[in-house]
Enzyme design. Structure first.
Site, mmCIF file in Angstrom:
data_model
loop_
_atom_site.group_PDB
_atom_site.id
_atom_site.type_symbol
_atom_site.label_atom_id
_atom_site.label_comp_id
_atom_site.label_asym_id
_atom_site.label_seq_id
_atom_site.Cartn_x
_atom_site.Cartn_y
_atom_site.Cartn_z
ATOM 1 N N ASP A 130 -40.476 -22.500 -12.829
ATOM 2 C CA ASP A 130 -39.721 -21.240 -12.844
ATOM 3 C C ASP A 130 -40.638 -20.144 -13.354
ATOM 4 O O ASP A 130 -41.566 -20.418 -14.120
ATOM 5 C CB ASP A 130 -38.482 -21.361 -13.743
ATOM 6 C CG ASP A 130 -37.410 -20.339 -13.382
ATOM 7 O OD1 ASP A 130 -36.412 -20.720 -12.747
ATOM 8 O OD2 ASP A 130 -37.575 -19.136 -13.717
ATOM 9 N N HIS A 139 -24.977 -21.426 7.610
ATOM 10 C CA HIS A 139 -24.330 -21.581 6.312
ATOM 11 C C HIS A 139 -23.596 -20.279 6.021
ATOM 12 O O HIS A 139 -24.213 -19.252 5.835
ATOM 13 C CB HIS A 139 -25.397 -21.850 5.248
ATOM 14 C CG HIS A 139 -24.813 -22.248 3.931
ATOM 15 N ND1 HIS A 139 -23.763 -23.111 3.806
ATOM 16 C CD2 HIS A 139 -25.158 -21.903 2.673
ATOM 17 C CE1 HIS A 139 -23.481 -23.277 2.532
ATOM 18 N NE2 HIS A 139 -24.317 -22.554 1.823
#
Ligand code: APR
Length: 316
Positions: free
Chosen positions: A34, A176
């Site tokens: 991250d 999606h």
């Protein structure tokens, strides 16, 4: 036997839950990355401290350094922003493209042999972007959405009929979002067609709840979006890839003529194995399902166009 290395980029809700499941199930040594200093390291350390209790044998490491993904068999991209109130689809697309594009390039540089599962939304366009920027073959880059949408539908049908969720099979294709395409004929309950057990109008209601499945969770949470089921969706795909099972799952893939579509990423059934997408499976769709898939592809193509990705670039 050593475990394969899997990197999860983005140590937020979906990324950390994915890392936790991969470790719990003993599927991989996990690297969590991250940009926020300490976030991936902290969550990885926390998970490592659970290992003696849970008894998993893999390792979980956290880092802010993309170089830590070297040697990964699989990289999962969950980094990105969630859509904020008032943010348009286009704004989200532009913001997440700024995050996902450079990550795809870093994967090509640091983990050139890896397979990639993209989770960041808007999913279908992010898969096309990842293909373009990584330069990887289309077999090695796929998106996770169909498994999640299918799981949501399976859960809702199981709840309606009072059966075990695992006894319901379903295939949701398309994009999606609002343009997902549930394939009614693919749905079985204990091996029997669902159409014999649920009326067409009830089934349509369940389809709509599936389309709104993510929004229903967001509304309840008030902050953030779904992560348990999305992480499980990633892990189902990871199992097929890492264990070379040849399972057929609905995934977002780049099409080159399958279903009469090309130069676009869209959810279709695909057989997965150690090399990635082994084969796109062409189901016999009804004319309206085919039309819905084509409409979904049209919308994704618009998003791809807005990022100026040429088909050639998209295929590397
Ligand atoms: N590199 C690495 N990590 C990054 C980067 C980057 N360039 N940019 C952002 N991140 C990280 C953030 O610091 C954050 O920890 O990505 C993480 C995203 O986590 P969350 O905000 O918790 O979002 P999450 O719920 O996990 O969803 C991630 O998956 O399902 C999709 O729509 C969802 O696009 C979203 C993504």
């Amino acid at each position: 036997m050593s475990l394969p290395l899997v990197t999860v980029v983005g140590a937020g809700q979906v990324g950390a839950t994915t890392a936790h499941l991969l470790a719990l199930k003993g599927l991989a040594d996990v690297v969590l990355i991250d940009i926020v200093e300490g976030l991936a390291e902290g969550k990885a350390l926390d998970m490592t401290q659970a290992a003696p209790i849970e008894g998993w044998r893999g390792s979980v490491r956290g880092s802010t350094d993309y170089g830590a993904m070297a040697g990964s068999r699989l990289v999962v991209i969950t980094a990105g922003l969630a859509r904020k109130p008032g943010m348009s689809r286009e704004e989200l697309l532009a913001a997440n493209a700024q995050i996902v594009g450079p990550i795809a390039e870093r994967i090509a540089a640091s983990a050139s042999e890896a397979l990639i599962i993209v989770v960041t939304n808007p999913l279908d366009v992010m898969v096309a972007l990842t293909l373009a920027r990584s330069g990887f073959d289309r077999r090695r880059v796929m998106g996770m959405a169909g498994v999640l949408d299918s799981a949501r539908l399976r859960a809702f049908i199981a709840e309606r009929l009072g059966v075990a969720p695992s006894e319901v099979e379903a295939m949701v294709l398309g994009s999606h979002g609002d343009l997902m395409v549930p394939v009614a004929r693919s749905i079985t309950v204990k091996g029997n067609p669902v159409t014999a057990q649920v009326s067409a109008s009830d089934l349509e209601q369940l389809f709509q709840r599936t389309r709104d499945g993510g929004a229903e969770v967001v509304k309840l949470l008030k902050q953030g979006s779904a992560f348990y089921a999305p992480a499980s969706g990633v892990v189902e795909m990871a199992v097929a890839l890492l264990k070379d099972t040849h399972a057929t799952l609905p995934v977002c893939a780049w099409l080159e003529g399958e279903y009469g579509l090309r130069d676009v990423c869209i959810g279709v059934p695909a057989q997965l194995g150690a090399k990635g997408i082994e084969r796109i499976v062409e189901l016999d769709l009804t004319p309206s399902e085919r039309q819905a898939l084509t409409a979904a592809a049209g919308q994704v193509r618009e998003g791809i166009k807005s990022l100026s990705l040429t088909p050639k670039a998209a295929m590397g």
